[in-house]
Write a protein that holds these residues in place. Structure first.
Motif, mmCIF file in Angstrom:
data_model
loop_
_atom_site.group_PDB
_atom_site.id
_atom_site.type_symbol
_atom_site.label_atom_id
_atom_site.label_comp_id
_atom_site.label_asym_id
_atom_site.label_seq_id
_atom_site.Cartn_x
_atom_site.Cartn_y
_atom_site.Cartn_z
ATOM 1 N N GLU A 40 0.843 -1.198 0.000
ATOM 2 C CA GLU A 40 0.000 0.000 0.000
ATOM 3 C C GLU A 40 0.874 1.242 0.000
ATOM 4 O O GLU A 40 1.960 1.246 0.572
ATOM 5 N N LEU A 42 1.222 5.029 1.479
ATOM 6 C CA LEU A 42 0.828 5.664 2.739
ATOM 7 C C LEU A 42 0.559 7.146 2.501
ATOM 8 O O LEU A 42 1.164 7.765 1.626
ATOM 9 N N ALA A 43 -0.330 7.711 3.308
ATOM 10 C CA ALA A 43 -0.639 9.142 3.217
ATOM 11 C C ALA A 43 0.588 9.962 3.613
ATOM 12 O O ALA A 43 1.530 9.455 4.233
ATOM 13 N N SER A 48 -0.181 11.878 9.842
ATOM 14 C CA SER A 48 0.106 10.840 10.837
ATOM 15 C C SER A 48 -0.108 11.338 12.263
ATOM 16 O O SER A 48 -0.178 12.530 12.524
ATOM 17 N N GLY A 74 5.367 4.048 1.530
ATOM 18 C CA GLY A 74 4.566 2.858 1.281
ATOM 19 C C GLY A 74 5.386 1.614 1.512
ATOM 20 O O GLY A 74 6.546 1.682 1.913
ATOM 21 N N TYR A 75 4.766 0.491 1.250
ATOM 22 C CA TYR A 75 5.472 -0.772 1.424
ATOM 23 C C TYR A 75 4.922 -1.798 0.447
ATOM 24 O O TYR A 75 3.792 -1.691 -0.035
#
Length: 109
Positions: A40, A42-43, A48, A74-75
């Motif tokens: 996904e 990430l924002a 955060s 992301g990852y």
């Protein structure tokens, strides 16, 4: 893990459609050969929240854990045969070509 910075994010945004097409193509290839497990984006770090428990009391702060020029964007989880294959995949990921970086790390368990 995919790391980026403001300059890399800006460069990607200029070629956004092409970058998305490259990512989609790579994910399709990895899915077809059984290496893609998931991942996904990430924002932005500004969205955060960081939670720390100090002496049993939770402290919640807005923003990232560290002040840094680079941040986790992301990852991806890839199931491949060797670390060398993982490096081959990472070298093709667009963020690595736009000034970001990919960190390869095995999953525990």
């Amino acid at each position: 893990m995919i790391y980026t910075n403001a300059a890399a994010s800006q460069a990607i945004s200029k070629d956004f459609d092409r970058v998305v097409a490259q990512v989609d193509e790579l994910i399709a290839e990895l899915t077809a050969n059984g290496e893609w497990v998931g991942g996904e984006a990430l924002a932005d770090p500004s969205a955060s929240r960081t939670i720390r428990v100090i002496n049993g009391v939770p402290a919640v702060t807005d923003g990232p854990f560290l002040e840094s020029k680079e941040y986790l964007a992301g990852y991806c989880i890839i199931d491949c045969a060797t670390p060398e294959r993982a490096a081959e995949i990472a070298e093709r990921w667009p963020d690595a070509c736009y000034g970001g970086a990919l960190e390869l790390r095995p999953v525990v368990g």
